[in-house]
Enzyme design. Structure first.
Site, PDB file in Angstrom:
ATOM      1  CG  HIS A  61     -49.747  99.930 -18.269  1.00 21.90           C
ATOM      2  ND1 HIS A  61     -50.574  99.970 -19.306  1.00 21.90           N
ATOM      3  CD2 HIS A  61     -50.486 100.342 -17.276  1.00 21.90           C
ATOM      4  CE1 HIS A  61     -51.641 100.416 -19.124  1.00 21.90           C
ATOM      5  NE2 HIS A  61     -51.659 100.743 -17.673  1.00 21.90           N
ATOM      6  CG  HIS A  63     -51.707 100.042 -13.968  1.00 23.20           C
ATOM      7  ND1 HIS A  63     -51.681 101.157 -14.322  1.00 23.20           N
ATOM      8  CD2 HIS A  63     -50.812  99.834 -13.137  1.00 23.20           C
ATOM      9  CE1 HIS A  63     -50.937 101.817 -13.718  1.00 23.20           C
ATOM     10  NE2 HIS A  63     -50.482 100.948 -12.915  1.00 23.20           N
ATOM     11  CG  ASP A  65     -56.986  99.124 -16.532  1.00 20.10           C
ATOM     12  OD1 ASP A  65     -55.905  98.848 -16.028  1.00 20.10           O
ATOM     13  OD2 ASP A  65     -57.329 100.181 -16.983  1.00 20.10           O
TER      14      ASP A  65
END
Length: 304
Positions: A61, A63, A65
């Site tokens: 995904h 995000h 990080d």
């Protein structure tokens, strides 16, 4: 042989001795990378592996990080004069995010090909293996991945003779090719025994437990799963943030019948994951805490 290396185990932010979660595998001259947070390429170099054979990058995904290390990695590939195309796979919208990141990595000398996932479950054939992507339950669209290396049945001389297969066709049929010869079609099943056990690694992070995970991880040699929180008293926090506890990951491993569970994606507040391992092993005995650059070499079972 499939080499597996957990490059990092940290969720949310890198720590001095804990890199952001990412996985790299090597098979038959091809390297697969799953996620690429900040510092991923440093971890690859510390392991002593090379970025040059990476031909596929899977993003769970978008995000930060899990994707913020991508521009630097791509620049390093470009600076090494890479010309081979690179495939990036991820949820719908991955292309837009990656192209925005490439504002600081312009002029790459190689093509990036995108495969955006839109279905609940998708299969993609790569370089000698099958990649299964399955949707997870996080705060944004997120996918888990299984890398599956199949193994055909053993060549069976008696079967080939019974099927009256000309000897000159044995070699291509053994290699999985269907052959037309003198007006007749010959298929691999005419010379091969039952399919043998292959290799399978499943990687799943940033999600609540869902039945799809146990289904897709079934019989995996290694199941790499997030364990954001070790303490079950943080279960409410896990549910709120759509993450998992060690116990929830172990329960999935038990349901899936995997050989081994590696925990990863620890909360920055989880300083000593090992403190919770014994309790987790009461659910799934072969649970192992993920460590930076933890490595395994998977081989096909020897024929009896």
């Amino acid at each position: 042989m499939l080499d597996v290396c957990l490059l990092g185990t940290s969720g949310m932010m890198p720590l001095p001795r804990r890199a952001l979660t990412a996985l790299m595998t090597r098979f038959n001259g091809s390297s697969l990378l799953i996620d690429c947070g900040e510092g991923t390429q440093v971890s690859i170099r510390e392991k002593g592996w090379s970025i040059h054979a990476i031909d596929t990058i899977c993003i769970t995904h978008v995000h930060g990080d899990h994707i913020s290390g991508l521009p630097g990695l791509l620049l390093s590939m470009g600076n090494a004069e890479r010309t081979q195309p690179l495939t990036i796979i991820g949820p719908k919208g991955t292309r837009r995010v990656v192209e925005a990141l490439l504002i600081i990595a312009q002029g790459l000398p190689f093509e990036i090909q995108f495969i955006e996932l839109t279905e609940k479950f998708q299969c993609i054939e790569r370089n000698g293996y099958l990649l299964e992507a399955f949707r997870l339950n996080h705060t944004v669209p997120c996918y888990g991945y299984s890398q599956i290396i199949s193994r055909a049945g053993k060549f069976d001389v008696s079967r080939a003779n019974e099927s009256q297969v000309p000897m000159k066709l044995w070699n291509p049929l053994q290699k999985g090719k269907t052959v037309e010869y003198e007006g007749k079609i010959y298929s691999p099943d005419m010379v091969l025994g039952p399919v043998r056990k292959g290799l399978k690694v499943t990687y799943c992070t940033d999600t609540r437990p869902v039945p799809e995970i146990a289904q897709r991880a079934k019989d995996a040699d290694i199941f790499i799963c997030e364990g954001m929180y070790g303490d079950e008293e943080q279960g409410a926090k896990a549910r709120e943030n759509k993450h998992m506890t060690f116990a929830e990951a172990a329960t999935l491993a038990k349901e899936a019948g995997v050989a081994e569970l590696w925990l990863t994606h620890y909360s920055p507040s989880l300083i000593r994951p090992d403190d919770y391992i014994e309790a987790t092993r009461k659910i799934f005995p072969n649970t192992k805490p993920g460590k930076e650059r933890k490595t395994a070499e998977l081989n096909f079972e020897k024929d009896i």
